[in-house]
Design an enzyme around this catalytic site. Sequence first.
Site, PDB file in Angstrom:
ATOM      1  N   ASP A   1      -0.267   9.910   9.388  1.00 40.63           N
ATOM      2  CA  ASP A   1       0.521   8.891   8.694  1.00 40.63           C
ATOM      3  C   ASP A   1       1.306   9.616   7.599  1.00 40.63           C
ATOM      4  OD1 ASP A   1       1.591   6.956   7.101  1.00 40.63           O
ATOM      5  OD2 ASP A   1      -0.269   5.831   6.821  1.00 40.63           O
TER       6      ASP A   1
ATOM      7  N   LYS B   1      11.272   4.148   2.903  1.00 41.83           N
ATOM      8  CA  LYS B   1      10.649   4.925   1.820  1.00 41.83           C
ATOM      9  C   LYS B   1      11.335   6.275   1.663  1.00 41.83           C
ATOM     10  CE  LYS B   1       6.030   3.117   2.766  1.00 41.83           C
ATOM     11  NZ  LYS B   1       5.381   2.245   1.788  1.00 41.83           N
TER      12      LYS B   1
ATOM     13  N   CYS C   1      -2.380  -2.461  -0.563  1.00 39.94           N
ATOM     14  CA  CYS C   1      -2.683  -2.458   0.883  1.00 39.94           C
ATOM     15  C   CYS C   1      -3.717  -1.400   1.236  1.00 39.94           C
ATOM     16  CB  CYS C   1      -1.427  -2.254   1.716  1.00 39.94           C
ATOM     17  SG  CYS C   1      -0.210  -3.535   1.469  1.00 39.94           S
TER      18      CYS C   1
ATOM     19  N   HIS D   1      -4.060   3.421   4.094  1.00 34.62           N
ATOM     20  CA  HIS D   1      -3.292   2.192   3.950  1.00 34.62           C
ATOM     21  C   HIS D   1      -3.703   1.267   5.110  1.00 34.62           C
ATOM     22  CE1 HIS D   1       0.351  -0.358   4.184  1.00 34.62           C
ATOM     23  NE2 HIS D   1       0.644   0.054   2.972  1.00 34.62           N
TER      24      HIS D   1
ATOM     25  N   GLN E   1       4.012   8.858   3.116  1.00 31.01           N
ATOM     26  CA  GLN E   1       4.120   9.293   1.728  1.00 31.01           C
ATOM     27  C   GLN E   1       4.475  10.770   1.610  1.00 31.01           C
ATOM     28  OE1 GLN E   1       4.021   7.293  -0.949  1.00 31.01           O
ATOM     29  NE2 GLN E   1       3.476   5.420   0.153  1.00 31.01           N
TER      30      GLN E   1
HETATM   31  C1  LIG Z   1       0.454   5.638   3.505  1.00 30.64           C
HETATM   32  C2  LIG Z   1       1.218   4.487   4.083  1.00 30.64           C
HETATM   33  N1  LIG Z   1       1.069   4.208   5.387  1.00 30.64           N
HETATM   34  C3  LIG Z   1       1.721   3.197   5.967  1.00 30.64           C
HETATM   35  C4  LIG Z   1       2.586   2.391   5.246  1.00 30.64           C
HETATM   36  C5  LIG Z   1       3.288   1.282   5.948  1.00 30.64           C
HETATM   37  O1  LIG Z   1       4.667   1.443   5.915  1.00 30.64           O
HETATM   38  P1  LIG Z   1       5.618   0.216   6.263  1.00 30.64           P
HETATM   39  O2  LIG Z   1       5.196  -0.942   5.436  1.00 30.64           O
HETATM   40  O3  LIG Z   1       6.976   0.707   5.920  1.00 30.64           O
HETATM   41  O4  LIG Z   1       5.469  -0.058   7.722  1.00 30.64           O
HETATM   42  C6  LIG Z   1       2.766   2.653   3.879  1.00 30.64           C
HETATM   43  C7  LIG Z   1       3.651   1.845   2.994  1.00 30.64           C
HETATM   44  O5  LIG Z   1       3.627   0.651   2.898  1.00 30.64           O
HETATM   45  C8  LIG Z   1       2.062   3.728   3.289  1.00 30.64           C
HETATM   46  O6  LIG Z   1       2.204   4.014   2.000  1.00 30.64           O
END
Ligand SMILES: Cc1ncc(COP(=O)(O)O)c(C=O)c1O
Lengths: 416, 416, 145, 145
Positions: free
Chosen positions: A206, A232, A372, A129, A209
Amino acid sequence: MNPPFDVAAIKSDFPIFEEKMRGGKRLVFLDSGATSQKPWAVINAERDFYTKHNAAVHRGSYYLAEQASAAYEGARQSVADFLSVDSDEVIFTKSATEGLNLLATSFERSAGQLGIRAGDEIVVSELEHHANLLPWQQLAKRTGAVLKWFSMNLDGSLDLTNIDEVITEKTKVVAITHQSNVLGSVPDLPPIIAAAHAVGARFVLDACQSIPHMPVDVRAMGVDFLTFSGHKAAGPTGIGVVWGRAELLNQMEPYLYGGSMIESVTMTDSTWAAIPRRFEAGVPNMAQAVGLEAALKYLSNIGLPNIHSWEMTLTEYALRGLQEIEGVRVLGPQSMQARGGVISFVVDGLHPHDVGQVMDQYGVAVRTGHHCAWPLIRKLGVVGTTRASFYLYNDLSDVDVLLESVIGARDYFRKR
Amino acid sequence: MNPPFDVAAIKSDFPIFEEKMRGGKRLVFLDSGATSQKPWAVINAERDFYTKHNAAVHRGSYYLAEQASAAYEGARQSVADFLSVDSDEVIFTKSATEGLNLLATSFERSAGQLGIRAGDEIVVSELEHHANLLPWQQLAKRTGAVLKWFSMNLDGSLDLTNIDEVITEKTKVVAITHQSNVLGSVPDLPPIIAAAHAVGARFVLDACQSIPHMPVDVRAMGVDFLTFSGHKAAGPTGIGVVWGRAELLNQMEPYLYGGSMIESVTMTDSTWAAIPRRFEAGVPNMAQAVGLEAALKYLSNIGLPNIHSWEMTLTEYALRGLQEIEGVRVLGPQSMQARGGVISFVVDGLHPHDVGQVMDQYGVAVRTGHHCAWPLIRKLGVVGTTRASFYLYNDLSDVDVLLESVIGARDYFRKR
Amino acid sequence: MELDSLYQEVILDHYKKPHNKGLPVGEIQVHHVNPNCGDEITLSLSIKDGVVEDLIWDGVGCSISQASASIMSDLVNGKSVAQAGVALREFTELMQSKGNISGDEEVLEDAIALAGVSKFPARVKCALLSWMAFKDAAIQNGAEI
Amino acid sequence: MELDSLYQEVILDHYKKPHNKGLPVGEIQVHHVNPNCGDEITLSLSIKDGVVEDLIWDGVGCSISQASASIMSDLVNGKSVAQAGVALREFTELMQSKGNISGDEEVLEDAIALAGVSKFPARVKCALLSWMAFKDAAIQNGAEI
Ligand SMILES: Cc1ncc(COP(=O)(O)O)c(C=O)c1O
Ligand SMILES: Cc1ncc(COP(=O)(O)O)c(C=O)c1O
C-alpha cells in the site's frame, strides 16, 4: 534548513492558497496525508483533455478517438515511466481503495496458485488503513482463509519477533503499508518481503503514503503489487493505480466486468482481453488519467528526492517543536528514524476534535480522529489523534503557525 | 423542424467544437452514445472545486473540509433532485459499469431474500451492453444461479411471448437496458417490470442511454435500481450513479471495503455505515461529483423534454435520409416508434471500419464495430455496424454531413 | 472570537461535569457511533405512563458531543414523550439551521447554548449523536416520537 | 486525398481477392481476435526444414485486416523462418512509425502498401492482427521467431 527548491514558487502553482479561511486567515494546509492540493498543471491538463481530445478511447477510429486513446495510453506510459515498470502492468482504478479491493477480489476469483481458498493465510499489520485491512478481512471471511497480522509497537514499528509464526507455508498474500498514515512510521519491510517470498506468498504494497513523497524503486523492493491514489499525489480525484508484475496479472481474473475488457462474448460465456485492459472495464476515467500524468510530471520535475528531503526538514522542525510544548504528546516515532512527513499528537485532557477546531481558527487544516485506522488507534489507547502531514508546498512558517495553533488550542480550554 | 432551444448557442458552450478535425474539417460529433462532449459549465465546476474547495470530505472539521463536504453532498442532493429521489439513495460510482458490478456483487454477498444463490434465476436480454450482461453472467457462474434472457426481434424489440417462461418464481433479479446503445430501440419494459415484481424479483434499469436524453420518472416506472454514467450526460469522466430504493440498499452488503464506509472496525470484524456511505469507500471522486452536478443542472436548464424532442427531430431526419440512400441498410427499428436518438446501419459490401474511416475525412465522428454488444450483433447477422447517435449540440447540418459522408464512403469504394 | 460562540460557557460546564452520565442500566440499551470521528454513546431509559425516566448514558467524544448528551439528558428526563419529541425536533432543526435561527429557550433550555454548533457543519453530527440515540431508545421502548 | 494513402490500390486488390484464404487445415491452428472491433482470424501453417509452408487463413474484418492477412500470407509462405522473422519485425516497426518511415520494399514487398496505416493509430491493430497470428502459429510450431 534551506529548501532544495523554491517553495514560494511552488505554492503559487497551487491556486487554492489564494483562498481565505475562517476569519480571513491564510490557508496552512497540513492534511496532505488525506488529500493533496492540485497545481494548475493538473487542473489545466484535465481541461485540455475535455476541450481538445475528449472521446471514448479504444472504441472509435475517428480523429478525436485517436487523440483520446493517445492521451490515455500516453498517461499510462507516463505512470509506467514514473514507476520504472512496463506500461502493460499499469492499471488505472478510481482510487487506492478500489485497487486493494481489485487485488483481493481478483485473488479470490483466480485459479491455481494465485487463488485464495479456505485454510490459506493472509497477512496484514496493525498499522493498516481500513483500505488495506477490510478487503483482506472480508476476503478471509468469504473464503474461510485466515487473517493474520503483525502487531504494532508503540513507537509505530512492527513487531517482527514472531515473523515465523505470522508468515508460514500457508501464507498466500502479505499486504502491508509503506508508511503509516497515522504515525508516519515506516515499517521494516525487507525482512517481511523476504519471508513472504520464501514461502511463495505475494507481497502487496500500500504505497498511498510513499509514492507521492519519496522515490520508490518497486523492482528493487521486490514487491509483487502496489497501489496508490492520484489525489494524494497532487493529482485529480477519481484516479488510482495498481501496478502488478505482468506474469501474475496475466494469470488473474478480472475484477470489473463490462465493455473493453473482453476478447469475446456470448450470452453464456466470455473470455478476457490481455492486461491491462482486462482490468479496466467500461469507458475509463480518461481525463483523470491525463491529470495524474501531469501531476507525476510536475513532481518529477521538482524531483522526488528533493521533495522528500524538504518534507524531512519540515517534519523534524515540527517534531521538535511539538515535543517541546508542555501538555502535548507526540505518538509513534519520536525521532527522524524510519519515518515520513506525518505526525500524530494529542493534547492532554482535550479531545482531538476540540483541538482541531481551535487550530482551524488559525487557518490550520489538520485531520482529527481515527484516520481510518481504528485498530491502530485502539492500540495506542487514545480516542483519536490530531495529525499534521506535510507536502512540497509547505514551508517553515506553516510549521510555526501549526505550533502556535496547538498552544492556542491548549490554552483556549485551559483558561476557561 | 425548429429546435426548442438555440442549438448554435448550445454548441458554443462546448469548447471542443472549436477544434479542427483531419483535413481541417469541423467536428460533426455523432458518437454521444459512447461519450458526450462537456460544456464549460462542467469543466469550470471541476476547476472551481480544485481551486477553492478541495479537501477530503467527511474527514476533517476544518474550513476547507467543510466546504468540500458541502460541495460533495450538495452534488448528491442535486442528483437526487434530478431523479426525484432521496439523497440517501444516491451512490456515486466511477461509472455505470462499476454500478452494475456493484449491484451484482452486492446481491451475491447479501443475506436472505436479496442474496443470489445456486438455482436462483437472473434475467437479462439480448439487447444488453456487455456492462449489463457480464456482471450477471459471471455472477451466475460464481454462484450456480441460472442466467436467462429475452431474445431480441430483428426490429430491436424484445420477444416477450415467452415472458412466463423467462421470469419465474425462481427469478431474483431482472436487469434490462432502457434503450439499446446499438439500435436505439426502447424495449417494452412495463410488462417486464410487472412480471418481475409479481414474482418478488428486483428490477435493475441500465439507464445509460436514457437518463442523459429524456425525462425518466424512476418512481413511476417502478424500478428498484438504476445506474448511469456521468460522461454520457455532458458530465466528467470517472463518475457514475447508482440509485436504489433505500429499503433494499439498507439490507445490502457493501461492494468496496475501506475508509468512510464503516461504523466500527477491529482486526477481525467490521460493521457498516448507513447508506449511501456504506457503498462509497475511500476518498471519493469529489471533483467529478461536482462536475456531474453542473452537467445535470445544465441539462435541466435546457429541459430534458426539449432535449428529447430535438433529438427525435434529428433522428427522424437522419433515419429518412439514410433509408433513402441506395446501398445503405438501417438496422433495428425502421420508424420513430419506440426508439431513441441512436441509429445503426450497414453499407452493402463494406466493413463498418472502412465506412467510418471515410466518414472521418468529412469530420464525422461515428462509432463502428460491435459497440460492446456482441450477442446483439451476432443476432443481427452482421460483423458490426456504423452507429450515429445524437445529442443536444447536434443540428440539422450535422445530419446533412452525416448523409453526405455515408454516400461518400459508399462511392469511395465503389469507384475503385 | 467566533470560537466562543461554539464553546459557550454552559457547554464547557456540562463537558467538565456531565449530568446523568454513568453505566446505562435499563433493559433496552442503544449504542450509537459517529463513524467519522469514533464518538460513541450508550444510553438507556424507561418510559412510564408516557414519561421519559431513568435516562442514563455513557460515552466518549469531544466536548460538543459530551455536553450535548448531558444537556439532552437533563432536558428529557422527566418530560412527557410528547414534550421530549418537541424538543428533539426543535433541536434537530436548530442544528441544521446553519446559524440562521437561535432556538426557543422555553423548549430547549440549556440546549440553546449549542446553537453556535450549527455554523460548524462538521460538528453538527457530534451534537446530534446523543439525541439520535435518545430517539432510538424511546422508539425501542415503544414510544411514538 | 489523405485517404488514398491508406487505401492503396494494392490493398483493395488483396481485399477483393484475398490470397491463401480458405479453411485452415494444419494440426496447429491459432485463432486471434481484435476485441475492439471484432475482427477475427484463424490460421494454420507448417514448418519444414526451417521453411514456412502451407499457410492458410480465414477470417472476417475490414479491408485493412483482410488485405494485410493476404499480403502477409504471400510474403511468408515459402520463406525461411529467419526471413519471415525479419519481415515480421520490419512490418511491426513500420506500423508503429506514425508515418515516419516508409518500409523496405525488398523485405516487405506488397506490405509496404500498408505504410499509410501507421498514420491512423486506430487501424494499426487491424493491420497487425494476422501478423501476430502468424507469429503465434510459428512459435507453436516450434519456430524461434
Ligand atoms: C495508507 C493508506 N492506504 C489507503 C488509503 C486509501 O486511499 P483512497 O481513500 O484514496 O482510496 C489511504 C488514504 O486514505 C492511506 O493513507
Ligand atoms: C447501455 C449501456 N450500458 C452500459 C454502458 C457502460 O457505461 P460506462 O462505460 O460509462 O461504464 C454503456 C456505455 O458504454 C451503455 O451504452
